[in-house]
Design a protein around this motif. Structure first.
Motif, PDB file in Angstrom:
ATOM      1  N   ALA A 203       0.732  -1.329  -0.264  1.00 35.14           N
ATOM      2  CA  ALA A 203       0.194  -0.178   0.125  1.00 35.14           C
ATOM      3  C   ALA A 203       1.027   1.368  -0.220  1.00 35.14           C
ATOM      4  CB  ALA A 203      -1.085   0.001   1.105  1.00 35.14           C
ATOM      5  N   LYS A 204       1.942   1.416   0.824  1.00 33.81           N
ATOM      6  CA  LYS A 204       2.861   2.579   0.856  1.00 33.81           C
ATOM      7  C   LYS A 204       3.567   2.698  -0.732  1.00 33.81           C
ATOM      8  CE  LYS A 204       5.082   3.289   4.754  1.00 33.81           C
ATOM      9  NZ  LYS A 204       5.990   3.001   5.998  1.00 33.81           N
ATOM     10  N   GLU A 205       3.789   1.687  -1.029  1.00 34.69           N
ATOM     11  CA  GLU A 205       4.527   1.734  -2.268  1.00 34.69           C
ATOM     12  C   GLU A 205       3.614   2.402  -3.533  1.00 34.69           C
ATOM     13  OE1 GLU A 205       7.848   1.667  -3.304  1.00 34.69           O
ATOM     14  OE2 GLU A 205       8.230   1.145  -1.056  1.00 34.69           O
ATOM     15  N   ILE A 206       2.207   1.822  -3.349  1.00 33.09           N
ATOM     16  CA  ILE A 206       1.357   2.542  -4.496  1.00 33.09           C
ATOM     17  C   ILE A 206       1.000   3.922  -4.175  1.00 33.09           C
ATOM     18  CG2 ILE A 206      -1.045   2.317  -4.710  1.00 33.09           C
ATOM     19  CD1 ILE A 206      -0.817  -0.749  -4.577  1.00 33.09           C
ATOM     20  N   LEU A 207       0.870   4.148  -2.943  1.00 31.09           N
ATOM     21  CA  LEU A 207       0.735   5.847  -2.650  1.00 31.09           C
ATOM     22  C   LEU A 207       2.195   6.699  -3.000  1.00 31.09           C
ATOM     23  CD1 LEU A 207      -0.710   5.281   0.924  1.00 31.09           C
ATOM     24  CD2 LEU A 207      -1.998   6.054  -1.044  1.00 31.09           C
ATOM     25  N   LYS A 208       3.306   6.089  -2.718  1.00 32.52           N
ATOM     26  CA  LYS A 208       4.386   6.560  -3.159  1.00 32.52           C
ATOM     27  C   LYS A 208       4.486   7.142  -4.566  1.00 32.52           C
ATOM     28  CE  LYS A 208       9.404   6.356  -3.076  1.00 32.52           C
ATOM     29  NZ  LYS A 208      10.570   5.349  -2.650  1.00 32.52           N
ATOM     30  N   ALA A 209       4.369   5.771  -5.231  1.00 31.28           N
ATOM     31  CA  ALA A 209       3.983   5.824  -6.941  1.00 31.28           C
ATOM     32  C   ALA A 209       3.056   6.869  -7.331  1.00 31.28           C
ATOM     33  CB  ALA A 209       3.824   4.721  -7.494  1.00 31.28           C
ATOM     34  N   VAL A 210       1.862   6.983  -6.955  1.00 31.88           N
ATOM     35  CA  VAL A 210       0.773   7.688  -7.167  1.00 31.88           C
ATOM     36  C   VAL A 210       1.238   9.254  -6.966  1.00 31.88           C
ATOM     37  CG1 VAL A 210      -1.754   8.454  -6.771  1.00 31.88           C
ATOM     38  CG2 VAL A 210      -1.116   6.044  -7.099  1.00 31.88           C
ATOM     39  N   LYS A 211       1.696   9.482  -5.807  1.00 29.07           N
ATOM     40  CA  LYS A 211       2.013  10.757  -5.484  1.00 29.07           C
ATOM     41  C   LYS A 211       3.112  11.255  -6.486  1.00 29.07           C
ATOM     42  CE  LYS A 211       2.572  12.388  -1.378  1.00 29.07           C
ATOM     43  NZ  LYS A 211       3.194  12.887   0.165  1.00 29.07           N
ATOM     44  N   THR A 212       3.838  10.704  -6.725  1.00 29.32           N
ATOM     45  CA  THR A 212       5.087  11.005  -7.788  1.00 29.32           C
ATOM     46  C   THR A 212       4.227  11.397  -9.062  1.00 29.32           C
ATOM     47  OG1 THR A 212       6.799   9.498  -6.948  1.00 29.32           O
ATOM     48  CG2 THR A 212       6.930  10.174  -9.171  1.00 29.32           C
ATOM     49  N   VAL A 213       3.419  10.772  -9.475  1.00 31.53           N
ATOM     50  CA  VAL A 213       2.684  11.101 -10.819  1.00 31.53           C
ATOM     51  C   VAL A 213       2.011  12.407 -10.448  1.00 31.53           C
ATOM     52  CG1 VAL A 213       0.656  10.510 -12.181  1.00 31.53           C
ATOM     53  CG2 VAL A 213       2.562   8.540 -11.504  1.00 31.53           C
TER      54      VAL A 213
END
Length: 393
Positions: A203-213
């Motif tokens: 979940a944390k890696e998904i949030l990190k990737a989404v925030k980058t976009v």
């Protein structure tokens, strides 16, 4: 205008201002085409329910073909869907309603039939306990996990291009993100499983990737929300203390937290000695800058006020907006007596409820809807609701 708390404006920490504190809860329509493309029926359904709520959260959109969880589910895994996504965003954003698209991957909560011959996938090769005889999924490889994380990022980029005001990451209702956090479905021994902290990683890696976009493609007031199921009934399974710890870990990465519960005043289902409502528990651990959305059996303005009194900053209406698309507008104009609290099946076409959705409302979720024709009234209270992905208790 009546002086209800839920009619007040709210400005998120990213600067986005919502005209009121009412959201439309994400609900499955089961009315998309076989390939995940939106239908005109869905566009009409959302259009009728927009304009009043401060934000409208769509039903779950699959980020990958193997993430499809049910027939008639919409998809956002391909740029070919951009045109229809733009149409949807445009009809939602009338009268300053914020358009939020929910992103998910069903994981093991799918079937080989739904996936057209492909085996469902999950954190580990462990079948769900409900429904009975659920298929055993295939455990995802590390490369596949990385790809799915990027699928969420790519879906976010499409949402931005289509004109949505935000995305909600669906980490609830026993779908894939929850499956990685759950000790029932995640038995991995690599860096994606094990202790609670490792099980949070997906979940944390998904949030990190989404925030980058978001930082690259969107305006600063693009909204990132997260939906969470507080507990599981399985043993082993997620318990309230797990979820509270998880929320403390992710709260700096999200603009709001959205609980998925069948009743806004529910207490812990696993600890019967804990009489504190779940909403109050989560409000206590959340930073004041991260608003809390609660949902579940909020029918009247009095219910909405009661939910906010427990600590919620926003209330989400699901079944109430199926029955009454103009719920907010009627409250705003002192027309509460005209709110439709029951649904007559003969009115569903007039209420722009798509045929696919009508079918499952009249069958699978019949007891959960306040139909005028129901002889038994289902109230969830202190039990899981069927939309949360669990058996009746």
């Amino acid at each position: 205008m009546p002086q209800y708390d839920f009619l007040q404006t709210y400005t998120l920490k990213n600067g986005a201002t919502l005209k009121n504190r009412v959201a439309m809860a994400p609900m499955t329509t089961k009315s998309s085409y076989y390939n995940g493309a939106l239908t005109n029926d869905e566009i009409r359904y959302y259009s009728m329910r927009s304009g009043g709520v401060g934000m409208l959260i769509t039903g779950a959109f699959s980020v990958h073909p193997l993430g499809k969880g049910f027939e008639g589910g919409p998809a956002v895994w391909n740029d070919a869907y951009l045109c229809q996504l733009q149409r949807l965003a445009n009809v939602i954003k009338i009268n300053d309603t914020k358009a939020i698209i929910q992103l998910f991957h069903a994981g093991r909560k799918s079937t080989t039939a739904i996936l057209r011959g492909e085996q469902p996938v999950s954190a580990s090769a462990v079948a769900a306990e409900w429904p009975p005889n659920s298929e055993e999924p295939r455990a995802l490889s590390e490369n596949e996990i990385d790809e799915i994380i990027q699928d969420f990022a790519k879906a976010t980029r499409r949402a931005i291009q289509a004109g949505f005001d935000g995305v909600e990451i669906h980490g609830a209702n026993t779908y894939l993100i929850q499956q990685f956090f759950s000790p029932h479905s995640n038995r991995r021994t690599d860096s994606w499983g094990g202790r609670r902290r490792e099980r949070m990683r997906f979940a944390k890696e998904i949030l990190k990737a989404v925030k980058t976009v978001i930082s690259e493609y969107a305006k600063t007031d693009f909204i990132l929300g997260y939906r969470l199921s507080p507990e599981e009934l399985e043993t082993p399974g997620i318990r309230l203390e797990d979820s509270l710890d998880f929320v403390e870990e992710i709260q700096n990465d999200i603009d709001y937290l959205h609980l998925s519960i069948g009743s806004y005043n529910r207490t812990s289902l696993n600890n019967k000695n804990d009489t504190v409502p779940l909403v109050s528990h989560f409000k206590k651990v959340l930073n004041p800058s991260v608003p809390l959305i609660t949902v579940g059996t909020i029918k009247s303005p009095a219910d909405a006020q009661a939910a906010m009194a427990l600590g919620a900053d926003f209330i989400a209406l699901g079944r109430s907006l199926i029955n009454e698309p103009k719920w907010v507008q009627k409250v705003e104009t002192n027309s509460e007596k005209s709110i439709r609290y029951q649904l007559n099946p003969v009115d569903m076409d007039d209420l722009a409820i798509p045929a696919g959705m009508q079918d499952y409302l009249l069958t699978t979720y019949k007891d959960a809807i306040d139909f005028t024709t129901n002889t038994v009234k289902q109230e969830f209270g202190q039990q899981m609701a069927p939309m949360e992905g669990y058996k009746k208790q």
